[in-house]
Design an enzyme around this catalytic site. Sequence first.
Site, PDB file in Angstrom:
ATOM      1  N   ASP A   1       0.892   5.762   0.894  1.00 33.55           N
ATOM      2  CA  ASP A   1      -0.491   6.052   1.203  1.00 33.55           C
ATOM      3  C   ASP A   1      -0.346   7.577   0.561  1.00 33.55           C
ATOM      4  O   ASP A   1      -0.258   7.393  -0.435  1.00 33.55           O
ATOM      5  CB  ASP A   1       0.682   7.219   2.648  1.00 33.55           C
ATOM      6  CG  ASP A   1       0.610   6.094   3.709  1.00 33.55           C
ATOM      7  OD1 ASP A   1       0.113   4.768   3.664  1.00 33.55           O
ATOM      8  OD2 ASP A   1       1.160   6.827   4.983  1.00 33.55           O
TER       9      ASP A   1
ATOM     10  N   ARG B   1       0.879  -0.904  -0.089  1.00 34.79           N
ATOM     11  CA  ARG B   1       0.339  -0.077  -0.019  1.00 34.79           C
ATOM     12  C   ARG B   1       0.631   1.138   0.137  1.00 34.79           C
ATOM     13  O   ARG B   1       1.912   1.223   0.477  1.00 34.79           O
ATOM     14  CB  ARG B   1      -0.766  -0.478   1.865  1.00 34.79           C
ATOM     15  CG  ARG B   1      -1.848  -1.313   0.952  1.00 34.79           C
ATOM     16  CD  ARG B   1      -1.709  -1.313   2.929  1.00 34.79           C
ATOM     17  NE  ARG B   1      -2.934  -2.890   2.914  1.00 34.79           N
ATOM     18  CZ  ARG B   1      -3.985  -2.623   3.532  1.00 34.79           C
ATOM     19  NH1 ARG B   1      -4.638  -2.021   4.176  1.00 34.79           N
ATOM     20  NH2 ARG B   1      -4.546  -3.988   3.991  1.00 34.79           N
TER      21      ARG B   1
ATOM     22  N   ARG C   1       8.609   8.332   7.783  1.00 39.55           N
ATOM     23  CA  ARG C   1       8.515   9.454   7.446  1.00 39.55           C
ATOM     24  C   ARG C   1       8.954   9.630   8.651  1.00 39.55           C
ATOM     25  O   ARG C   1       9.775  11.141   9.033  1.00 39.55           O
ATOM     26  CB  ARG C   1       7.407   9.677   7.626  1.00 39.55           C
ATOM     27  CG  ARG C   1       7.040   9.863   5.229  1.00 39.55           C
ATOM     28  CD  ARG C   1       5.179   9.442   5.320  1.00 39.55           C
ATOM     29  NE  ARG C   1       4.664  10.577   5.783  1.00 39.55           N
ATOM     30  CZ  ARG C   1       3.390  10.051   6.016  1.00 39.55           C
ATOM     31  NH1 ARG C   1       2.310   9.440   5.146  1.00 39.55           N
ATOM     32  NH2 ARG C   1       2.196  11.094   6.358  1.00 39.55           N
TER      33      ARG C   1
ATOM     34  N   TYR D   1      13.192   3.448   0.284  1.00 40.12           N
ATOM     35  CA  TYR D   1      12.446   4.980  -0.207  1.00 40.12           C
ATOM     36  C   TYR D   1      13.519   6.440  -0.088  1.00 40.12           C
ATOM     37  O   TYR D   1      15.318   5.298   0.502  1.00 40.12           O
ATOM     38  CB  TYR D   1      11.767   4.507   0.823  1.00 40.12           C
ATOM     39  CG  TYR D   1      10.137   4.211   1.472  1.00 40.12           C
ATOM     40  CD1 TYR D   1       9.369   4.805   0.106  1.00 40.12           C
ATOM     41  CD2 TYR D   1      10.361   2.360   1.567  1.00 40.12           C
ATOM     42  CE1 TYR D   1       8.202   3.543   0.410  1.00 40.12           C
ATOM     43  CE2 TYR D   1       8.880   2.303   1.952  1.00 40.12           C
ATOM     44  CZ  TYR D   1       7.817   2.422   1.210  1.00 40.12           C
ATOM     45  OH  TYR D   1       6.766   1.543   0.802  1.00 40.12           O
TER      46      TYR D   1
END
Lengths: 243, 243
Positions: free
Chosen positions: B52, B50, B197, B110
């Site tokens: 965000d 998934r 994050r 990431y």
Amino acid sequence: MANYALTLCFKGTAYCGWQVQNNARSVQSVVQDAVEMVFGARYGVTGCSRTDSGVHANEFVCHIKNAPAFDAEKLPLALNAHLPYDIAVKAARVVADGFHARYSAKGKEYVYLIWNSRVRNPFYIDTALQYPKRIDCEKAEALAQDFVGRHDFTSFMAANSGIEDAVREVWYFKCERDGDFVRFIVAANGFLYNMVRIMCGTVLQRLSGRIQEPISAIIEAKDRSKAGPTLPAHGLYLNKVFY
Amino acid sequence: MANYALTLCFKGTAYCGWQVQNNARSVQSVVQDAVEMVFGARYGVTGCSRTDSGVHANEFVCHIKNAPAFDAEKLPLALNAHLPYDIAVKAARVVADGFHARYSAKGKEYVYLIWNSRVRNPFYIDTALQYPKRIDCEKAEALAQDFVGRHDFTSFMAANSGIEDAVREVWYFKCERDGDFVRFIVAANGFLYNMVRIMCGTVLQRLSGRIQEPISAIIEAKDRSKAGPTLPAHGLYLNKVFY
């Protein structure tokens, strides 16, 4: 009272270009609105060049004449608070009374940004031209050297732009690759209407073989129809102004 | 009949993330629509994670199960013709029956992209976090080395995400500067909800002195409140999936 020179950066997608126009949103009008908010009255803001609709700027210089005293260091943050996100004031300084963003400029550098891939780049839809055929940068730079020098660029000017003296001096034309990005970088003492976009379109067609004539011959011809197409506005950036 | 793995690139700004949701536009639903246009029938498209709302992907892998025979080489162009500009299929290949975009993944990388300047960047409003205070990349990378290794990352997981096993193995955490851009690059065998994050938000607050505890102690505490803030989604990119 002072003259201020501002250095702006803007994404041109949402604008009709720098210059105020009826019934269209221009960068100039938006900057003038912000200046009015900060200074409390309207002052003329004069740009270093018109830019076309959709053209971007990494560095665009404009000046505000006879504005009230204001700490130039704080001017960027004050103006940015009143500007939309796609325009930013990068720097401000007090300049001499005689300074004029356009007439004092000795030359400019433009960048034409190409995403050189068969697959589009979702992050650069409005900010780079997608061009699928592999560009040979060395070859591009070599053949573009014909542009360098003092020439009559009538062949590289939008037809009917009503300019009489088409002589300009091109200082350099570079081609750089960074992964799948290709940059054409060109500087001159001045540019005719659409000149960079036609130059870059001609280089691409010379590479692909669509145009056979060398660029020197196209310059010589003083005939717009000999040159290549005007590339779209969204790949073009005003990159530097020389004073 | 064959399984296909697609490599996508997308700008996440306009989407609620990968996963189909009611009353929201997801990347998955848009890709499934394009697949239906190309194959003439609806096939399930399963993503590697998934993502965000507002998160981007330079490389996102998904698979289509039991779809009809199609030249994999031509699949990207065929799908791209039916996709909006902010999503692009970069590559497609036929994969083994057992391949699963999510379960076959060994890990992911990431990137968190920061525009490290007091002045915003008009070209990266939706695609990089503006952070005004100068980031010392060497210092950031040094203190982030505490993340590397196998740890319980409860402190770096959104509270109430309902995951029981918070142990993950972080492979590396790098910090690179390119002009005014700073990239945090982190890879692991898996990530918890909001983990990257929160990690990046913690590094920034350690640098600024807002957080005094070393990262090893914050990991040790297994307490979300000890870590820094969850940075906004728009700076985050899924950059690579390892199989």
